[in-house]
Design a protein around this motif. Sequence first.
Motif, PDB file in Angstrom:
ATOM      1  N   SER A  18      -1.281  -0.015   7.406  1.00  0.00           N
ATOM      2  CA  SER A  18      -2.077  -0.418   6.241  1.00  0.00           C
ATOM      3  C   SER A  18      -1.664   0.367   5.004  1.00  0.00           C
ATOM      4  CB  SER A  18      -3.572  -0.217   6.501  1.00  0.00           C
ATOM      5  OG  SER A  18      -4.318  -0.664   5.383  1.00  0.00           O
ATOM      6  N   SER A  20      -2.148  -0.464   2.001  1.00  0.00           N
ATOM      7  CA  SER A  20      -3.210  -0.480   0.986  1.00  0.00           C
ATOM      8  C   SER A  20      -4.181   0.665   1.205  1.00  0.00           C
ATOM      9  CB  SER A  20      -3.957  -1.816   1.026  1.00  0.00           C
ATOM     10  OG  SER A  20      -3.113  -2.867   0.643  1.00  0.00           O
ATOM     11  N   PHE A  21      -4.653   0.829   2.441  1.00  0.00           N
ATOM     12  CA  PHE A  21      -5.564   1.924   2.733  1.00  0.00           C
ATOM     13  C   PHE A  21      -4.873   3.267   2.511  1.00  0.00           C
ATOM     14  CE2 PHE A  21      -8.281  -0.806   5.729  1.00  0.00           C
ATOM     15  CZ  PHE A  21      -9.254  -0.974   4.757  1.00  0.00           C
ATOM     16  N   TYR A  22      -3.631   3.359   2.965  1.00  0.00           N
ATOM     17  CA  TYR A  22      -2.931   4.637   2.870  1.00  0.00           C
ATOM     18  C   TYR A  22      -2.712   5.033   1.417  1.00  0.00           C
ATOM     19  CZ  TYR A  22       0.436   8.352   3.581  1.00  0.00           C
ATOM     20  OH  TYR A  22       1.063   9.568   3.563  1.00  0.00           O
ATOM     21  N   GLY A  24      -4.596   4.555  -1.115  1.00  0.00           N
ATOM     22  CA  GLY A  24      -5.809   5.157  -1.666  1.00  0.00           C
ATOM     23  C   GLY A  24      -6.220   6.427  -0.955  1.00  0.00           C
ATOM     24  N   PHE A  25      -6.320   6.357   0.364  1.00  0.00           N
ATOM     25  CA  PHE A  25      -6.917   7.457   1.108  1.00  0.00           C
ATOM     26  C   PHE A  25      -6.013   8.671   1.250  1.00  0.00           C
ATOM     27  CE2 PHE A  25      -9.720   4.091   3.188  1.00  0.00           C
ATOM     28  CZ  PHE A  25     -10.825   4.439   2.429  1.00  0.00           C
ATOM     29  N   ALA A 242      -8.905   2.226  -2.889  1.00  0.00           N
ATOM     30  CA  ALA A 242      -8.731   1.445  -1.655  1.00  0.00           C
ATOM     31  C   ALA A 242      -9.517   0.137  -1.726  1.00  0.00           C
ATOM     32  CB  ALA A 242      -9.174   2.276  -0.457  1.00  0.00           C
ATOM     33  N   TYR A 246      -7.898  -3.772  -2.081  1.00  0.00           N
ATOM     34  CA  TYR A 246      -8.240  -4.827  -1.133  1.00  0.00           C
ATOM     35  C   TYR A 246      -8.760  -6.064  -1.854  1.00  0.00           C
ATOM     36  CZ  TYR A 246      -7.737  -4.807   3.865  1.00  0.00           C
ATOM     37  OH  TYR A 246      -7.229  -4.990   5.118  1.00  0.00           O
ATOM     38  N   LYS A 272      -0.715  -1.722  -7.515  1.00  0.00           N
ATOM     39  CA  LYS A 272      -1.486  -0.585  -6.991  1.00  0.00           C
ATOM     40  C   LYS A 272      -1.563   0.536  -8.030  1.00  0.00           C
ATOM     41  CE  LYS A 272      -0.403  -1.415  -2.113  1.00  0.00           C
ATOM     42  NZ  LYS A 272       0.423  -0.993  -0.961  1.00  0.00           N
TER      43      LYS A 272
END
Length: 288
Positions: A18, A20-22, A24-25, A242, A246, A272
């Motif tokens: 992921s 996208s998650f990575y 942000g987080f 994140a 999404y 992003k």
Amino acid sequence: MTIEQDYEYCRQIIKHHSKSFYYGFSTLPREEANAVYAIYTFCRTADDLIDRPGSAEEKKAALKKLMEDIDCFEEGRPQNSAMWRALADVRERFPLDVAMLRKQVTGQQMDIAFKQPRTLSELYIYSSHVAGSVGELLYPILAGEDTPEGREAADSLGIAMQLTNILRDIGEDYRQHQRIYMPAELMQQYGYTPEQLQRHEITPAFIELWETLAADAEARYAAFYPLITTYKRPCRKPLLIAAMIYAEILEEVRKNHYNCLTQRHKVSLMNKNRISQQVSRYLKEEEV
């Protein structure tokens, strides 16, 4: 292996599966980031048990074993693997609601004997299990508190993300798994049939149906954004990035004329970065 190596294993899982998650987080403070990586790895593991090749009985047995592993974890006897060692360390540092691990697995069990949701309510229940549970797991870690209102908002954000997944993956879910997550009642209401889906037909009825679900997801995102100030200050920007990345997936589908039947859409690195700058401006305005 050291606990640092265990967390690195989990970090590689989210980075691979992921982006996208990575994106942000990965900018969270170290301990919070590690907690997210470990929780994501658990959820990914549960999801992969369903999507891998094998019979329904084999998948049921694998999820039953995972439930038993959760029992052992709750009793202080975690399995000797990188993921479980990392989760045990998370549990020492933060509140970790083991009931939400079970809820996640229960959601995956729904996919074994899959039935198309009949109503939106049934879709919400499924989405709350497979994605709202993740929001509830992360909420006390990233917020530093645990309130019913905060949990409800985190659950709703998870549902928004799951609706986004569904809208992005309509064609893939049907081709690979013969699953239709769009509620049968909505499909009937708009006059779009499974046969049309099988033929990859993007009709005005399909677009109306798609937009109805997208509006639901976008309303949930919009309701969540102002609540970002209830989270710990260092966690606000990564979480909001994140969530907004999404939400941007829906715009990518629109830009490509709703072709989520033969294409898989993702958010570019340029977009992003744009969202990251937008979040920075938004948070500065909120702090004024």
